[in-house]
Design an enzyme around this catalytic site. Structure first.
Site, short mmCIF file in Angstrom:
data_model
loop_
_atom_site.label_atom_id
_atom_site.label_comp_id
_atom_site.label_asym_id
_atom_site.label_seq_id
_atom_site.Cartn_x
_atom_site.Cartn_y
_atom_site.Cartn_z
N ASP A 46 0.86 -1.15 0.10
CA ASP A 46 -0.03 0.10 0.03
C ASP A 46 0.74 1.13 0.02
O ASP A 46 1.65 1.44 1.02
CB ASP A 46 -0.92 0.12 1.16
CG ASP A 46 -1.74 1.02 1.11
OD1 ASP A 46 -2.96 0.95 0.93
OD2 ASP A 46 -1.21 2.32 1.89
N TYR A 51 2.77 9.82 -0.27
CA TYR A 51 3.74 9.37 0.40
C TYR A 51 5.23 9.64 -0.21
O TYR A 51 6.26 9.57 0.32
CB TYR A 51 3.81 7.83 0.48
CG TYR A 51 2.49 7.35 1.24
CD1 TYR A 51 1.61 8.24 2.04
CD2 TYR A 51 2.23 5.80 1.24
CE1 TYR A 51 0.56 7.50 2.70
CE2 TYR A 51 1.10 5.46 2.02
CZ TYR A 51 0.25 6.30 2.54
OH TYR A 51 -0.72 5.84 3.39
N LYS A 240 2.38 -0.84 8.94
CA LYS A 240 3.48 -0.10 8.33
C LYS A 240 4.65 -0.53 9.08
O LYS A 240 4.76 -0.25 10.33
CB LYS A 240 3.34 1.24 8.50
CG LYS A 240 4.64 2.09 7.73
CD LYS A 240 5.38 2.63 8.75
CE LYS A 240 6.77 3.19 8.14
NZ LYS A 240 7.53 3.55 9.35
N ASN A 250 4.44 -9.46 12.40
CA ASN A 250 3.14 -9.02 12.06
C ASN A 250 2.33 -9.84 11.67
O ASN A 250 1.08 -9.75 11.60
CB ASN A 250 3.10 -7.65 11.48
CG ASN A 250 3.84 -6.49 12.29
OD1 ASN A 250 3.62 -6.56 13.36
ND2 ASN A 250 4.05 -5.47 11.64
#
Length: 289
Positions: A46, A51, A240, A250
């Site tokens: 993503d 960004y 993130k 994660n």
């Protein structure tokens, strides 16, 4: 393994149930982050025009050693773009920056420009202009699915009433201590998948003793518990990190939170302070609540 599981969007496109967020990863470090994530098993990435790292993310995807159809990439139309021509040009700009012929999912980053976020103005016509540009690009085969981010019910109603394509997703701030259940339910009723950005509360919930205590019951960390919580609510979390060890942790989610603990997590006191991140509009509105 969660990294091998998919949701199916309302247009039939498969999307991996867990993705890697790349906000605040520098462009010159983004390719390495993508490579590390691919090595850890991630297939969903993503990014966003805002960004400033589309080039790096795209480079990482192109030379990671996997075929393009094994990877899923999302980018976001800049929140300040609220007219058709500018949106059309920006979509093409993302394709060039990423170095790809097709984007899997592209979404409007916010219903308002960031400097006017949640100020009461809906930008209804501007959002429709941006949406029509996304619809055109989707019909032309430049994008496989289109969606929204940070949209509230009234903003989504505008798109549903006036657009020709149903949004596939609404990507929102959602984590333990900030779970907008009414909006999530509204989206689910309309077959719009909710993606959860900052599912670890931008790191703030790592300091919560109640969450840590529940996590210890499963032999996991608070971050794993928070991500699993989102998944059990039917959301698509986008944690993130540029740290390869954290990427692996994660995604190590082979446990199930009990109903009692899910209820306890739903009742966790709302997060009202995101520290230095209060400067960002999406976090600042909660700090001021």
């Amino acid at each position: 393994m969660i990294l091998q599981e998919n949701y199916t969007l309302n247009n039939g496109v498969a999307i991996p149930r867990l993705g890697l967020g790349t906000w605040m990863i520098d462009d010159d470090k983004a390719a390495d982050a993508v490579h590390a994530a691919v090595d850890a098993g991630y297939r969903h990435f993503d990014t966003a025009q805002a960004y400033g790292n589309e080039r790096g993310v795209g480079a990482g995807l192109r030379d990671c050693g996997l075929p393009r159809d094994a990877l899923f990439v999302t980018t976001k139309l800049d929140a300040g773009i609220k007219d058709f021509a500018a949106a059309r040009d920006a979509i093409d700009g993302s394709l060039v920056a990423l170095g790809l012929d097709e984007i899997d999912l592209m979404i409007i980053h916010s219903p308002q420009p960031w400097d006017r976020f949640r100020n009461g103005e809906r930008f209804a016509e501007g959002n429709l202009q941006a949406w029509r540009a996304l619809e055109e690009a989707c019909a032309a085969g430049k994008i496989r699915a289109i969606g929204l981010s940070n949209f509230e019910q009234a903003d989504i109603d505008n798109i549903l009433a006036n657009g020709s394509m149903r949004p596939a997703v609404n990507q929102i701030l959602a984590h333990v201590g900030n779970m907008p259940f009414e909006l999530i339910g509204y989206c689910r009723e309309r077959d719009i998948l909710v993606e959860a950005y900052s599912p670890i509360g931008h790191g703030e919930i790592l300091h919560n003793a109640e969450i840590a205590a529940i996590a210890s019951n499963y032999g996991v960390g608070a971050a794993q518990l928070a991500i699993r919580f989102c998944l059990q609510l039917g959301l698509l979390p986008l944690p993130k990190t540029a740290n390869p060890a954290h990427m692996r942790t994660n995604a190590d989610l082979d446990f199930t939170i009990s109903d009692a603990d899910m209820d306890a997590l739903k009742a966790v006191k709302p997060v009202r302070d995101y520290g230095e991140s209060n400067m960002f509009p999406v976090f600042g509105i909660h700090a001021r609540a």
